[in-house]
Scaffold this motif. Structure first.
Motif, short mmCIF file in Angstrom:
data_model
loop_
_atom_site.label_atom_id
_atom_site.label_comp_id
_atom_site.label_asym_id
_atom_site.label_seq_id
_atom_site.Cartn_x
_atom_site.Cartn_y
_atom_site.Cartn_z
N ASN A 139 -36.25 -46.32 -29.20
CA ASN A 139 -36.20 -45.12 -28.36
C ASN A 139 -37.15 -45.24 -27.16
OD1 ASN A 139 -34.32 -43.78 -29.99
ND2 ASN A 139 -35.90 -42.88 -31.28
N PHE A 140 -38.31 -45.80 -27.40
CA PHE A 140 -39.31 -45.98 -26.35
C PHE A 140 -38.76 -46.86 -25.23
CE2 PHE A 140 -43.08 -48.03 -24.55
CZ PHE A 140 -43.96 -46.97 -24.40
N ILE A 141 -38.11 -47.96 -25.62
CA ILE A 141 -37.53 -48.87 -24.64
C ILE A 141 -36.38 -48.18 -23.90
CG2 ILE A 141 -36.25 -51.04 -24.38
CD1 ILE A 141 -37.89 -52.03 -26.87
N TYR A 142 -35.56 -47.44 -24.63
CA TYR A 142 -34.39 -46.78 -24.04
C TYR A 142 -34.79 -45.82 -22.92
CZ TYR A 142 -29.52 -45.11 -24.20
OH TYR A 142 -28.22 -44.81 -23.91
N VAL A 143 -35.78 -44.97 -23.18
CA VAL A 143 -36.15 -43.97 -22.18
C VAL A 143 -36.75 -44.63 -20.95
CG1 VAL A 143 -38.43 -43.51 -23.20
CG2 VAL A 143 -37.34 -41.76 -21.78
N HIS A 144 -37.51 -45.71 -21.13
CA HIS A 144 -38.08 -46.40 -19.98
C HIS A 144 -37.00 -47.14 -19.18
CE1 HIS A 144 -41.93 -45.56 -21.91
NE2 HIS A 144 -42.48 -45.83 -20.75
N LEU A 145 -36.04 -47.72 -19.86
CA LEU A 145 -34.93 -48.36 -19.16
C LEU A 145 -34.14 -47.34 -18.35
CD1 LEU A 145 -33.59 -50.91 -21.80
CD2 LEU A 145 -34.52 -51.48 -19.55
N ASN A 146 -33.94 -46.16 -18.92
CA ASN A 146 -33.21 -45.12 -18.19
C ASN A 146 -33.92 -44.75 -16.89
OD1 ASN A 146 -30.82 -44.59 -19.45
ND2 ASN A 146 -31.57 -42.89 -20.69
N ARG A 147 -35.23 -44.65 -16.95
CA ARG A 147 -35.96 -44.33 -15.73
C ARG A 147 -35.85 -45.45 -14.71
NH1 ARG A 147 -40.55 -44.71 -12.86
NH2 ARG A 147 -41.43 -42.80 -11.95
N ALA A 148 -35.92 -46.70 -15.18
CA ALA A 148 -35.79 -47.84 -14.27
C ALA A 148 -34.39 -47.89 -13.65
CB ALA A 148 -36.07 -49.14 -15.02
N ILE A 149 -33.37 -47.58 -14.45
CA ILE A 149 -31.99 -47.56 -13.96
C ILE A 149 -31.85 -46.54 -12.83
CG2 ILE A 149 -29.63 -46.90 -14.56
CD1 ILE A 149 -30.25 -48.07 -17.39
N ASP B 157 -27.39 -51.68 -12.98
CA ASP B 157 -26.29 -51.71 -13.94
C ASP B 157 -26.82 -52.43 -15.17
OD1 ASP B 157 -23.91 -51.67 -15.25
OD2 ASP B 157 -22.89 -53.11 -13.95
N VAL B 158 -27.12 -51.69 -16.23
CA VAL B 158 -27.82 -52.25 -17.40
C VAL B 158 -27.04 -51.94 -18.67
CG1 VAL B 158 -29.94 -52.20 -18.78
CG2 VAL B 158 -30.07 -52.02 -16.29
N ILE B 159 -26.95 -52.92 -19.54
CA ILE B 159 -26.44 -52.70 -20.89
C ILE B 159 -27.58 -52.92 -21.87
CG2 ILE B 159 -25.63 -55.11 -21.15
CD1 ILE B 159 -23.36 -53.99 -22.90
N TYR B 160 -27.69 -52.03 -22.84
CA TYR B 160 -28.75 -52.08 -23.85
C TYR B 160 -28.17 -52.69 -25.12
CZ TYR B 160 -32.63 -50.16 -26.72
OH TYR B 160 -33.71 -49.99 -27.56
N ILE B 161 -28.75 -53.78 -25.57
CA ILE B 161 -28.30 -54.43 -26.80
C ILE B 161 -29.42 -54.32 -27.83
CG2 ILE B 161 -27.62 -56.62 -27.87
CD1 ILE B 161 -26.21 -57.32 -25.28
N ALA B 162 -29.15 -53.63 -28.93
CA ALA B 162 -30.15 -53.38 -29.97
C ALA B 162 -29.96 -54.39 -31.09
CB ALA B 162 -30.03 -51.96 -30.50
#
Length: 288
Positions: free
Chosen positions: A71-81, A87-92
């Motif tokens: 979750n921590f990584i997800y929210v920071h990636l969203n801000r960077a996007i 154009d980012v894909i998140y692979i968990a």
């Protein structure tokens, strides 16, 4: 590579405003609540009354240990996007990390678009919690029915190879790939670090591997998390990766530090490829 308290060289540590810090922290806490609710609760989703045994699922399945980090990584990636129009894909990669990704997709509103019965209200939250890892519901991994998923996660170790496969001939895409402790010890994952040797920055996108070392896999301590930092650094350098190391201990200072490190990594990716997007964390090699 987020695992130690060393600061990367030339990282622009521009502080977040108090408003930004509070917004990121609130979003992260909301995602964490939705994640833990999926694992544990089948009723009383907003805890409007004291918990009772009948509110809790009789069988629990879900890896809470990796969930706050996802979750921590997800929210920071969203801000960077949003800031860099990426154009980012998140692979968990971590196994049983499904609650985290489902929680974030629900928070964004996408999950309710695909599944109207999981609405954006208390009744929808109850359905969201009850369906997770429950008969007739959804699995504990990032299953194919999760919007945006191309990789379920788990100990088989294919996350990094899927990330590289996603960016081949896809020059505008950045694949942010979170590698879990357990899967990092598998043969497929150990081999797929070498996929960076096949990327062509002229025609391919970028892979941003994030080694998420929370210290444990399903039942045992994790190997890479127990390596001395200098040994881990040499291992990653040998694979051809330039790394950033950050240890998470105190949450709010970490929120302030993680985003500049992430933005620095994305900036380096952009410089390497010569276009908006990314770069696999690899060094330039002599020869063709």
């Amino acid at each position: 590579m987020i695992t130690s308290n060393q600061t990367a060289e030339n990282v622009p540590l521009t502080p977040l405003s108090q408003e930004e810090l509070q917004a990121i922290n609130a979003y992260w806490r909301a995602a964490n609540y939705l994640s833990v609710g999926q694992i544990y609760l089948m009723d009383n989703p907003l805890l409007k009354e004291p918990l009772k045994p009948e509110h809790v699922k009789p069988r629990l399945l879900g890896h809470w240990g990796t969930t706050p980090g996802l979750n921590f990584i997800y929210v920071h990636l969203n801000r960077a996007i949003r800031e860099r129009n990426l154009d980012v894909i998140y692979i968990a990669g971590p196994g049983h990390g499904g609650p985290a990704i489902v929680a974030n997709v629900w928070l964004e509103g996408t999950y309710s678009e695909y599944y109207p019965n999981i609405s954006e209200d208390e009744a929808g939250i109850k359905n969201l919690f009850r369906q997770f890892s429950f008969p007739g519901g959804i699995p504990s991994h990032v299953a194919p029915e999760t919007p945006g998923s191309i990789h379920e996660g788990g100990e088989l170790g294919y996350s990094l190879s899927h990330a590289f496969g996603a960016v081949f001939d896809n020059p505008d895409l950045v694949a942010a790939c979170v590698v879990g402790d357990g899967e990092a010890e598998t043969g497929p994952l150990a081999t797929s670090w070498h996929s960076n040797k096949f990327l062509n920055p002229a025609r391919d996108g970028a892979v941003l591997p994030i080694l998420h070392l929370n210290g444990y896999k399903i039942a045992n301590p994790a190997l890479l998390a127990r390596l001395p930092h200098d040994e881990l650094e040499k291992l990653m350098n040998g694979y051809g990766y330039r790394h950033i190391l950050l240890k998470v201990r105190i949450l709010k200072p970490c929120i302030r530090l993680w985003l500049p490190h992430l933005m620095h990594a994305l900036m380096k990716l952009q410089e390497f490829n010569g276009k908006q997007g990314g770069l696999a964390f690899r060094k330039e090699r002599a020869g063709p």
